[in-house]
Write an enzyme that holds these catalytic residues in place. Structure first.
Site, PDB file in Angstrom:
ATOM      1  CG  PHE A 141     -51.767 -38.148 -37.243  1.00 43.73           C
ATOM      2  CD1 PHE A 141     -52.070 -37.839 -38.412  1.00 43.73           C
ATOM      3  CD2 PHE A 141     -50.964 -36.597 -36.716  1.00 43.73           C
ATOM      4  CE1 PHE A 141     -52.480 -37.010 -39.424  1.00 43.73           C
ATOM      5  CE2 PHE A 141     -50.773 -35.666 -37.807  1.00 43.73           C
ATOM      6  CZ  PHE A 141     -51.501 -35.425 -39.337  1.00 43.73           C
ATOM      7  CB  VAL A 155     -54.863 -20.777 -43.766  1.00 44.58           C
ATOM      8  CG1 VAL A 155     -56.440 -20.622 -43.429  1.00 44.58           C
ATOM      9  CG2 VAL A 155     -54.704 -22.128 -42.934  1.00 44.58           C
ATOM     10  CB  CYS A 214     -50.807 -25.430 -36.627  1.00 44.02           C
ATOM     11  SG  CYS A 214     -51.024 -24.437 -38.135  1.00 44.02           S
ATOM     12  CE  LYS A 269     -50.134 -20.611 -34.897  1.00 44.15           C
ATOM     13  NZ  LYS A 269     -51.767 -20.886 -34.827  1.00 44.15           N
ATOM     14  CB  THR A 309     -55.742 -21.887 -34.954  1.00 45.14           C
ATOM     15  OG1 THR A 309     -55.887 -22.114 -36.047  1.00 45.14           O
ATOM     16  CG2 THR A 309     -55.529 -21.896 -33.688  1.00 45.14           C
ATOM     17  CD  GLU A 324     -59.214 -25.432 -44.098  1.00 39.96           C
ATOM     18  OE1 GLU A 324     -60.127 -24.619 -43.966  1.00 39.96           O
ATOM     19  OE2 GLU A 324     -58.985 -26.264 -43.841  1.00 39.96           O
ATOM     20  CG  PHE A 325     -59.976 -29.580 -39.352  1.00 37.23           C
ATOM     21  CD1 PHE A 325     -59.863 -29.669 -37.835  1.00 37.23           C
ATOM     22  CD2 PHE A 325     -61.555 -28.470 -39.461  1.00 37.23           C
ATOM     23  CE1 PHE A 325     -60.292 -28.628 -36.517  1.00 37.23           C
ATOM     24  CE2 PHE A 325     -62.004 -28.103 -38.112  1.00 37.23           C
ATOM     25  CZ  PHE A 325     -61.381 -27.989 -36.853  1.00 37.23           C
TER      26      PHE A 325
HETATM   27  P1  NAD Z   1     -49.580 -17.564 -42.829  1.00 34.59           P
HETATM   28  O1  NAD Z   1     -47.893 -16.970 -41.839  1.00 34.59           O
HETATM   29  O2  NAD Z   1     -48.777 -18.050 -44.268  1.00 34.59           O
HETATM   30  O3  NAD Z   1     -50.493 -16.298 -43.373  1.00 34.59           O
HETATM   31  C1  NAD Z   1     -50.790 -15.131 -42.754  1.00 34.59           C
HETATM   32  C2  NAD Z   1     -51.003 -14.154 -43.594  1.00 34.59           C
HETATM   33  O4  NAD Z   1     -51.971 -12.741 -43.099  1.00 34.59           O
HETATM   34  C3  NAD Z   1     -49.479 -13.110 -43.970  1.00 34.59           C
HETATM   35  O5  NAD Z   1     -49.048 -13.307 -45.692  1.00 34.59           O
HETATM   36  C4  NAD Z   1     -49.503 -11.760 -43.738  1.00 34.59           C
HETATM   37  O6  NAD Z   1     -48.859 -11.212 -44.150  1.00 34.59           O
HETATM   38  C5  NAD Z   1     -51.244 -11.740 -43.887  1.00 34.59           C
HETATM   39  N1  NAD Z   1     -51.621 -10.499 -42.146  1.00 34.59           N
HETATM   40  C6  NAD Z   1     -51.139 -10.667 -41.365  1.00 34.59           C
HETATM   41  N2  NAD Z   1     -52.056  -9.459 -40.660  1.00 34.59           N
HETATM   42  C7  NAD Z   1     -52.858  -9.488 -42.033  1.00 34.59           C
HETATM   43  C8  NAD Z   1     -53.624  -7.631 -41.802  1.00 34.59           C
HETATM   44  N3  NAD Z   1     -53.599  -7.019 -40.363  1.00 34.59           N
HETATM   45  N4  NAD Z   1     -54.257  -7.782 -42.730  1.00 34.59           N
HETATM   46  C9  NAD Z   1     -53.764  -8.748 -43.497  1.00 34.59           C
HETATM   47  N5  NAD Z   1     -52.798  -9.322 -43.862  1.00 34.59           N
HETATM   48  C10 NAD Z   1     -52.401  -9.556 -42.675  1.00 34.59           C
HETATM   49  O7  NAD Z   1     -50.523 -17.718 -41.632  1.00 34.59           O
HETATM   50  P2  NAD Z   1     -50.991 -19.069 -41.976  1.00 34.59           P
HETATM   51  O8  NAD Z   1     -49.887 -20.872 -42.421  1.00 34.59           O
HETATM   52  O9  NAD Z   1     -51.532 -19.448 -43.020  1.00 34.59           O
HETATM   53  O10 NAD Z   1     -52.132 -19.152 -40.903  1.00 34.59           O
HETATM   54  C11 NAD Z   1     -53.131 -18.353 -40.380  1.00 34.59           C
HETATM   55  C12 NAD Z   1     -53.681 -19.191 -39.207  1.00 34.59           C
HETATM   56  O11 NAD Z   1     -54.652 -20.210 -39.609  1.00 34.59           O
HETATM   57  C13 NAD Z   1     -53.627 -19.815 -38.296  1.00 34.59           C
HETATM   58  O12 NAD Z   1     -54.132 -18.796 -37.253  1.00 34.59           O
HETATM   59  C14 NAD Z   1     -53.550 -20.502 -38.239  1.00 34.59           C
HETATM   60  O13 NAD Z   1     -52.579 -21.635 -37.053  1.00 34.59           O
HETATM   61  C15 NAD Z   1     -54.296 -21.323 -39.124  1.00 34.59           C
HETATM   62  N6  NAD Z   1     -54.065 -22.199 -39.214  1.00 34.59           N
HETATM   63  C16 NAD Z   1     -52.704 -23.088 -40.709  1.00 34.59           C
HETATM   64  C17 NAD Z   1     -53.102 -24.118 -41.184  1.00 34.59           C
HETATM   65  C18 NAD Z   1     -51.617 -24.717 -41.955  1.00 34.59           C
HETATM   66  O14 NAD Z   1     -51.365 -25.833 -42.103  1.00 34.59           O
HETATM   67  N7  NAD Z   1     -50.747 -23.273 -41.855  1.00 34.59           N
HETATM   68  C19 NAD Z   1     -53.864 -24.900 -41.114  1.00 34.59           C
HETATM   69  C20 NAD Z   1     -55.189 -24.800 -40.414  1.00 34.59           C
HETATM   70  C21 NAD Z   1     -54.983 -23.647 -39.426  1.00 34.59           C
HETATM   71  C1  UGA Z   2     -51.873 -30.170 -38.912  1.00 29.69           C
HETATM   72  C2  UGA Z   2     -52.784 -31.436 -39.244  1.00 29.69           C
HETATM   73  O1  UGA Z   2     -52.685 -32.576 -39.381  1.00 29.69           O
HETATM   74  C3  UGA Z   2     -54.282 -30.087 -39.650  1.00 29.69           C
HETATM   75  O2  UGA Z   2     -55.054 -30.641 -39.786  1.00 29.69           O
HETATM   76  C4  UGA Z   2     -54.252 -28.418 -38.793  1.00 29.69           C
HETATM   77  O3  UGA Z   2     -54.877 -27.760 -39.931  1.00 29.69           O
HETATM   78  C5  UGA Z   2     -52.916 -28.021 -39.135  1.00 29.69           C
HETATM   79  O4  UGA Z   2     -51.556 -28.726 -38.568  1.00 29.69           O
HETATM   80  C6  UGA Z   2     -52.964 -26.577 -38.301  1.00 29.69           C
HETATM   81  O5  UGA Z   2     -53.761 -26.372 -37.689  1.00 29.69           O
HETATM   82  O6  UGA Z   2     -51.940 -26.062 -38.923  1.00 29.69           O
HETATM   83  P1  UGA Z   2     -49.987 -29.655 -40.851  1.00 29.69           P
HETATM   84  O7  UGA Z   2     -48.434 -29.177 -39.719  1.00 29.69           O
HETATM   85  O8  UGA Z   2     -49.433 -29.181 -42.022  1.00 29.69           O
HETATM   86  O9  UGA Z   2     -50.921 -29.919 -40.101  1.00 29.69           O
HETATM   87  O10 UGA Z   2     -48.725 -31.728 -41.199  1.00 29.69           O
HETATM   88  P2  UGA Z   2     -48.853 -33.000 -40.441  1.00 29.69           P
HETATM   89  O11 UGA Z   2     -49.189 -33.883 -41.448  1.00 29.69           O
HETATM   90  O12 UGA Z   2     -50.445 -32.495 -39.172  1.00 29.69           O
HETATM   91  O13 UGA Z   2     -48.177 -32.582 -39.438  1.00 29.69           O
HETATM   92  C7  UGA Z   2     -47.577 -32.525 -38.567  1.00 29.69           C
HETATM   93  C8  UGA Z   2     -46.006 -32.899 -38.064  1.00 29.69           C
HETATM   94  O14 UGA Z   2     -46.015 -33.587 -37.468  1.00 29.69           O
HETATM   95  C9  UGA Z   2     -45.135 -33.232 -39.032  1.00 29.69           C
HETATM   96  O15 UGA Z   2     -43.803 -32.843 -38.526  1.00 29.69           O
HETATM   97  C10 UGA Z   2     -45.257 -34.591 -39.682  1.00 29.69           C
HETATM   98  O16 UGA Z   2     -43.925 -35.427 -39.590  1.00 29.69           O
HETATM   99  C11 UGA Z   2     -45.211 -34.970 -37.792  1.00 29.69           C
HETATM  100  N1  UGA Z   2     -45.802 -36.162 -37.739  1.00 29.69           N
HETATM  101  C12 UGA Z   2     -47.030 -36.218 -38.645  1.00 29.69           C
HETATM  102  C13 UGA Z   2     -45.519 -37.301 -37.470  1.00 29.69           C
HETATM  103  O17 UGA Z   2     -44.294 -37.262 -36.587  1.00 29.69           O
HETATM  104  N2  UGA Z   2     -46.241 -38.902 -37.284  1.00 29.69           N
HETATM  105  C14 UGA Z   2     -47.175 -38.799 -37.375  1.00 29.69           C
HETATM  106  O18 UGA Z   2     -47.761 -39.695 -37.631  1.00 29.69           O
HETATM  107  C15 UGA Z   2     -48.109 -37.398 -38.546  1.00 29.69           C
END
Ligand code: NAD
Ligand code: UGA
Length: 438
Positions: free
Chosen positions: A255, A11, A266, A269, A121, A154-155
């Site tokens: 979906f 993110v 995500c 968790k 999140t 973030e979505f």
């Molecule tokens: P990530 O594990 O890929 O990245 C998090 C980063 O933060 C790591 O590189 C870590 O080293 C760093 N970090 C942690 N504590 C720190 C600190 N105190 N100072 C500096 N750096 C620090 O995580 P992510 O997938 O980017 O997710 C981040 C957040 O966004 C989570 O809450 C997740 O639920 C949410 N989110 C993720 C996604 C996604 O698709 N991955 C989408 C939407 C929301």
């Molecule tokens: C999901 C949400 O779609 C994002 O909007 C959100 O920001 C993100 O989580 C987050 O909070 O981290 P992501 O986990 O990257 O995104 O991927 P998705 O495309 O949503 O898929 C999630 C899981 O559901 C995968 O294992 C995928 O294969 C599965 N899935 C998805 C299904 O089994 N069926 C479907 O119809 C869609």
């Protein structure tokens, strides 16, 4: 405008690079110094389509920089985005140590007004809590500095993160201060000018919108997986059922793809955390808990299907195509494929795998896993007694079944992503099974 990002993972890096591509000056900070050193040289630790090019373009334009110094990051800008990881603990509570550390570090460094925008999140109430934490540290420092807290969930999805960030369905800004809301409108002016809806609310409402969205999406998946399991028992085709159902605009077509259950960093968790939050508020979230339970059972059901198609697994060579939790990412966190592999290994199967992007990450995160990594899908299928298509990579959508039929020891094809027409695969002599297919 200068913008700082704390936490440069999926993110943080996507947010930083996209904002820089829109002309803002952005500094991204992470405590992982290896990650930062690589990024300074334009090298990414994750695979996300288009991200490497975007980061390198911004590095060349000189408006995206990387640092491990929180002091430098806080001093760089008046707007600090927090994008750190927020894992879930065994008891379904959020492990807030990273976000608390980020807030604490900000509080010990700030020397002027800041807008602190949380994009991670987090359980409802976290924005308010980190505000109190920062005020306490400022009081301990004996300084009078004002700040605002904003919740801006973030979505984006992995695999389509850049487009999702630049063209989201909506932007959510939870803030109690007018000036903070104005700054956020400026930051998102590119999206708002395109007519993308903005919802402004209090911090708690914004935090809840994120959990409600992820839980609803996960619920759709558990729903269609349950329907597909019933379909298998009564000769109905789940894909046609999903289409016939999803065309109702009130339901929506997205979906509704049956499969091995949802994974990723995500959904699993966040849904657990929401369940934990409800329980802490003395509410029994039966619907949310059943979304989790259906998903847990779906993975077991895949194993049962594999066993009934391939016979006893002891000493059998099984191919798993795809390791990442979905296509177009190298992320293997909570991957259904990994869960299936672990269960097959328990049953003493010999596992050969191939994934276009996730093999290095899988090796690094699971050094002791006794699986054979292969160079391509066909090598992985040599002498196989059951092929499991676990991730829907494009590369797996055009397999040469004539070639596969000659390579395998026993022609069994388990299409856990429903990519193929069953009749086509069967026409090459394979036993075929999808999820919810006739
Ligand atoms: P990530 O594990 O890929 O990245 C998090 C980063 O933060 C790591 O590189 C870590 O080293 C760093 N970090 C942690 N504590 C720190 C600190 N105190 N100072 C500096 N750096 C620090 O995580 P992510 O997938 O980017 O997710 C981040 C957040 O966004 C989570 O809450 C997740 O639920 C949410 N989110 C993720 C996604 C996604 O698709 N991955 C989408 C939407 C929301
Ligand atoms: C999901 C949400 O779609 C994002 O909007 C959100 O920001 C993100 O989580 C987050 O909070 O981290 P992501 O986990 O990257 O995104 O991927 P998705 O495309 O949503 O898929 C999630 C899981 O559901 C995968 O294992 C995928 O294969 C599965 N899935 C998805 C299904 O089994 N069926 C479907 O119809 C869609």
């Amino acid at each position: 405008m200068n913008i700082s990002i704390i936490g440069t993972g999926y993110v943080g890096l996507v947010t930083g690079a996209c904002l820089a591509s829109q002309g803002f000056n952005v500094m991204c900070c992470d405590m992982d110094t290896d990650k930062i050193e690589k990024l300074k040289n334009g090298l990414l630790s994750i695979y996300e389509p288009g991200l490497s090019e975007l980061v390198n373009n911004c590095l060349q334009r000189d408006n995206l920089s990387f640092t491990s110094s929180i002091a430098e990051t806080v001093a760089y800008s008046d707007v600090l985005f927090i994008t750190v990881n927020t894992p879930v603990l065994e008891d379904n509570t959020c492990d807030s140590k990273y976000i608390d550390a980020a807030a604490d570090e900000i509080a010990s460094q700030i020397d002027s007004y800041k807008v602190i925008v949380n994009k991670s999140t987090v359980p409802v109430g976290t924005g308010r809590r980190i505000g109190t934490l920062i005020s306490r540290v400022l009081a301990e420092r004996g300084v009078k500095i004002t700040f605002d807290i904003v919740s801006n969930p973030e979505f984006l999805r992995e695999g389509s993160a850049i487009n999702d960030f630049l063209n989201p369905d909506r932007i959510i800004v939870g803030a109690n201060s007018t000036s903070a809301r104005q700054i956020l409108r400026k930051i998102y002016s590119f999206q708002l000018e395109k007519g993308i809806p903005l919802i402004e609310s209090n911090i708690e409402t914004a935090e809840m919108i994120k959990y409600a969205s992820n839980t609803f999406l996960a619920a759709k998946i558990s729903f269609i997986n349950e329907i597909s399991n019933i379909c298998e028992l009564c000769s109905a085709d789940a894909l046609t059922v999903a289409r016939g159902t999803g065309l109702d605009k009130r339901i929506g077509a997205e979906f509704l793809e049956p499969g091995p259950g949802f994974g990723g960093s995500c959904f699993p968790k966040d849904i657990k955390t929401l369940s934990g939050l409800a329980a802490a508020l003395s509410y029994d979230p039966i619907f949310i808990n059943s979304v989790i339970e259906v998903n847990r059972r779906q993975k077991n059901r895949m194993i049962q299907k594999i066993e009934s198609a391939a016979g006893p697994l002891d000493n059998k060579t099984i191919t798993v195509l795809g390791l990442s939790f979905k296509a177009d990412t190298d992320d293997v966190r909570e991957s259904p494929s990994e869960a299936i592999i672990r269960e097959l290994l328990e049953k003493k199967a010999i596992i050969k795998v191939y994934d276009p992007k996730a093999m290095e990450v899988m090796k690094k995160q699971n050094p002791g896993l006794r699986i054979m990594y292969c160079d391509n899908a066909y090598d992985a299928c040599l002498d196989s007694e059951c092929i499991i298509l676990a991730t829907g990579w494009n590369e797996f959508k055009k397999l040469d079944f004539k070639k596969l039929a000659k390579l395998v020891k026993k022609p069994v094809f388990m299409d856990l992503r429903n990519i193929y027409d069953p009749l086509l695969v069967r026409s090459y002599g394979f036993y075929y099974e999808g999820v919810g297919r006739i």
